[in-house]
Scaffold this motif. Structure first.
Motif, short mmCIF file in Angstrom:
data_model
loop_
_atom_site.label_atom_id
_atom_site.label_comp_id
_atom_site.label_asym_id
_atom_site.label_seq_id
_atom_site.Cartn_x
_atom_site.Cartn_y
_atom_site.Cartn_z
N PRO A 69 0.83 -1.22 0.00
CA PRO A 69 0.00 0.00 0.00
C PRO A 69 0.85 1.26 0.00
O PRO A 69 1.83 1.36 0.74
N CYS A 70 0.49 2.22 -0.84
CA CYS A 70 1.28 3.44 -1.00
C CYS A 70 1.07 4.37 0.19
O CYS A 70 -0.07 4.65 0.58
N ARG A 71 2.17 4.85 0.76
CA ARG A 71 2.10 5.83 1.84
C ARG A 71 2.13 7.26 1.28
O ARG A 71 1.56 8.16 1.86
N ASN A 72 2.84 7.43 0.18
CA ASN A 72 2.87 8.73 -0.50
C ASN A 72 2.67 8.46 -1.98
O ASN A 72 3.62 8.46 -2.77
N PRO A 73 1.42 8.23 -2.41
CA PRO A 73 1.19 7.75 -3.78
C PRO A 73 1.38 8.84 -4.82
O PRO A 73 1.03 10.00 -4.62
N VAL A 74 1.95 8.42 -5.96
CA VAL A 74 2.05 9.26 -7.16
C VAL A 74 1.63 8.40 -8.34
O VAL A 74 1.68 7.17 -8.29
N ILE A 75 1.23 9.06 -9.42
CA ILE A 75 0.74 8.34 -10.59
C ILE A 75 1.39 8.92 -11.84
O ILE A 75 1.69 10.12 -11.90
N THR A 76 1.63 8.07 -12.82
CA THR A 76 2.17 8.52 -14.10
C THR A 76 1.02 8.94 -15.02
O THR A 76 -0.15 8.71 -14.73
N LYS A 77 1.37 9.54 -16.14
CA LYS A 77 0.34 9.99 -17.08
C LYS A 77 -0.36 8.81 -17.75
O LYS A 77 -1.42 8.98 -18.35
N ASP A 78 0.25 7.60 -17.65
CA ASP A 78 -0.38 6.40 -18.21
C ASP A 78 -1.27 5.69 -17.19
O ASP A 78 -1.89 4.68 -17.53
N GLY A 79 -1.32 6.18 -15.96
CA GLY A 79 -2.24 5.64 -14.97
C GLY A 79 -1.66 4.58 -14.05
O GLY A 79 -2.42 3.88 -13.37
N TYR A 80 -0.32 4.46 -13.97
CA TYR A 80 0.29 3.47 -13.09
C TYR A 80 0.68 4.13 -11.77
O TYR A 80 1.35 5.16 -11.75
N VAL B 29 15.14 7.21 -18.92
CA VAL B 29 14.63 6.28 -17.91
C VAL B 29 13.21 5.86 -18.32
O VAL B 29 12.37 6.72 -18.59
N TYR B 30 12.98 4.57 -18.38
CA TYR B 30 11.69 4.05 -18.81
C TYR B 30 10.89 3.52 -17.62
O TYR B 30 11.45 3.05 -16.64
N CYS B 31 9.57 3.65 -17.74
CA CYS B 31 8.67 3.15 -16.71
C CYS B 31 8.81 1.63 -16.62
O CYS B 31 8.80 0.94 -17.64
N PRO B 32 8.95 1.07 -15.42
CA PRO B 32 9.12 -0.38 -15.31
C PRO B 32 7.89 -1.18 -15.69
O PRO B 32 7.98 -2.39 -15.92
N ILE B 33 6.72 -0.54 -15.80
CA ILE B 33 5.49 -1.25 -16.14
C ILE B 33 5.10 -1.02 -17.59
O ILE B 33 4.91 -1.95 -18.36
N SER B 34 5.01 0.24 -18.00
CA SER B 34 4.56 0.56 -19.37
C SER B 34 5.71 0.63 -20.36
O SER B 34 5.46 0.67 -21.57
N ASN B 35 6.96 0.68 -19.88
CA ASN B 35 8.14 0.78 -20.73
C ASN B 35 8.12 2.04 -21.59
O ASN B 35 8.63 2.04 -22.72
N LYS B 36 7.56 3.12 -21.06
CA LYS B 36 7.55 4.41 -21.74
C LYS B 36 8.44 5.38 -20.97
O LYS B 36 8.71 5.18 -19.78
N PRO B 37 8.95 6.44 -21.63
CA PRO B 37 9.83 7.38 -20.93
C PRO B 37 9.18 7.94 -19.67
O PRO B 37 8.01 8.30 -19.65
N LEU B 38 9.99 8.01 -18.60
CA LEU B 38 9.49 8.42 -17.30
C LEU B 38 10.41 9.49 -16.73
O LEU B 38 11.63 9.32 -16.71
N LYS B 39 9.82 10.60 -16.28
CA LYS B 39 10.57 11.68 -15.64
C LYS B 39 9.95 11.96 -14.27
O LYS B 39 8.74 11.83 -14.09
N ALA B 40 10.81 12.38 -13.35
CA ALA B 40 10.34 12.65 -12.00
C ALA B 40 9.36 13.83 -11.97
O ALA B 40 8.43 13.86 -11.16
N LYS B 41 9.57 14.79 -12.87
CA LYS B 41 8.69 15.97 -12.87
C LYS B 41 7.29 15.65 -13.41
O LYS B 41 6.36 16.44 -13.20
N ASP B 42 7.15 14.53 -14.11
CA ASP B 42 5.85 14.15 -14.66
C ASP B 42 4.98 13.38 -13.67
O ASP B 42 3.82 13.09 -13.98
N LEU B 43 5.53 13.01 -12.51
CA LEU B 43 4.76 12.26 -11.53
C LEU B 43 3.74 13.19 -10.86
O LEU B 43 4.05 14.33 -10.49
N ILE B 44 2.54 12.69 -10.68
CA ILE B 44 1.43 13.49 -10.14
C ILE B 44 1.07 12.94 -8.77
O ILE B 44 0.85 11.73 -8.61
#
Length: 292
Positions: A52-63, A174-189
């Motif tokens: 369970p996430c204690r400080n949850p963030v989500i990517t633009k792909d919904g992970y 850096v690629y997302c470990p689930i969607s394998n798409k480019p991932l940046k820390a500033k894009d986390l919501i």
């Protein structure tokens, strides 16, 4: 057809029923089954740590990820890229030096061949030809500079080794470990879950079965309930609320600010018992094939 017809052993054909029966008994073939509830994560769990996430963030792909876990992953990948880049530059430099040395050797060989040809053109006197001693050529593998070309398995410095034929520059992305798409820390919501307030429940929120509810309708959230995240505020709402309430006016019900289509992020949830919820929940185990 009698009920014992499939078990008849008098036929000369290896029937489908007999093959399936023997495959099940001997451990051959492919075993496929539907994954159970314990094999998939909950909707509010991190996609990496599965906790369970204690400080949850989500990517633009919904992970969904735990912020600490995903930032540690990004930092690890960046450090790995720096290490691979140093190794690449080192090997690239060695390859350039090796190519330069090879070109120099080729040039020296051309010069020596040219000088030899020039010396052969010059005419010699008959006396010099008669008094010239016949040259003795060696058949040794280590003569005439061949010791540098031939490998030696008993000298450590001359032992042949397998080298890469082509150097590939490491990818800095850096690629997302689930969607394998480019991932940046500033894009986390950042995601904001609304906990269920039950005064009679004294358990920890992480041990409760019903932990969170929709920020607007207060419906209980679970894997069987499709959810979405409103990007401006990070509130988690049900997809039914999005379709029936938010999409009518495209206004955030809590802030009364306009929303755009890209502001609604569909959460990728875990598996449920329904076949249409997820399509990749079939576990297969390949075993040795049993042939007739």
């Amino acid at each position: 057809m009698t009920r014992h017809a499939r078990n008849c052993t008098a036929g000369a054909v290896y029937t489908y029923h007999e093959k399936k029966k023997d495959a099940k008994a001997s451990g051959y073939g492919t075993n496929s089954q539907r994954l159970g509830k314990d094999s998939v994560k909950d909707f509010d769990c991190c996609s990496l740590s599965l906790q369970p996430c204690r400080n949850p963030v989500i990517t633009k792909d919904g992970y969904l990820f735990d912020k600490e876990v995903i930032l540690e992953y990004i930092l690890k990948k960046k450090n790995e890229y720096k290490r691979k880049l140093k190794e690449y530059e080192k090997l690239k430099k060695l390859e350039e030096e090796k190519n330069a040395q090879k070109e120099a050797e080729n040039m020296n060989q051309k010069i020596s061949s040219f000088l030899k040809d020039e010396n052969n053109i010059v005419s010699k006197s008959l006396l010099e030809v008669e008094t010239e001693k016949p040259s003795t050529s060696s058949i040794s593998n280590m003569a005439v500079g061949r010791d540098k070309d031939l490998p030696s398995f008993w000298v450590p410095t001359m032992t042949p080794s397998a080298e890469k034929t082509e150097l590939i520059k490491p990818d800095p992305v850096v690629y997302c470990p689930i969607s394998n798409k480019p991932l940046k820390a500033k894009d986390l919501i950042d995601v904001k879950f609304v906990p269920v307030n039950d005064p009679d429940e004294k358990k920890s929120i992480y041990t409760k079965e019903n932990r969170y509810m929709c920020a607007i309708t207060h419906d209980i959230l679970s894997n069987s309930v499709p959810c979405a995240v409103l990007k401006p505020t990070g509130d988690v709402v049900t997809l039914e609320c999005v379709n029936k309430i938010i999409k009518k006016d495209m206004i955030h019900p809590l802030t009364n600010k306009p929303l755009h289509k890209k502001d609604i992020i569909i959460m990728q949830r875990g598996g449920t018992g329904y076949s249409l919820t997820n399509k990749k929940l079939d576990g297969k185990q390949d075993r040795p094939a049993l042939q007739a």
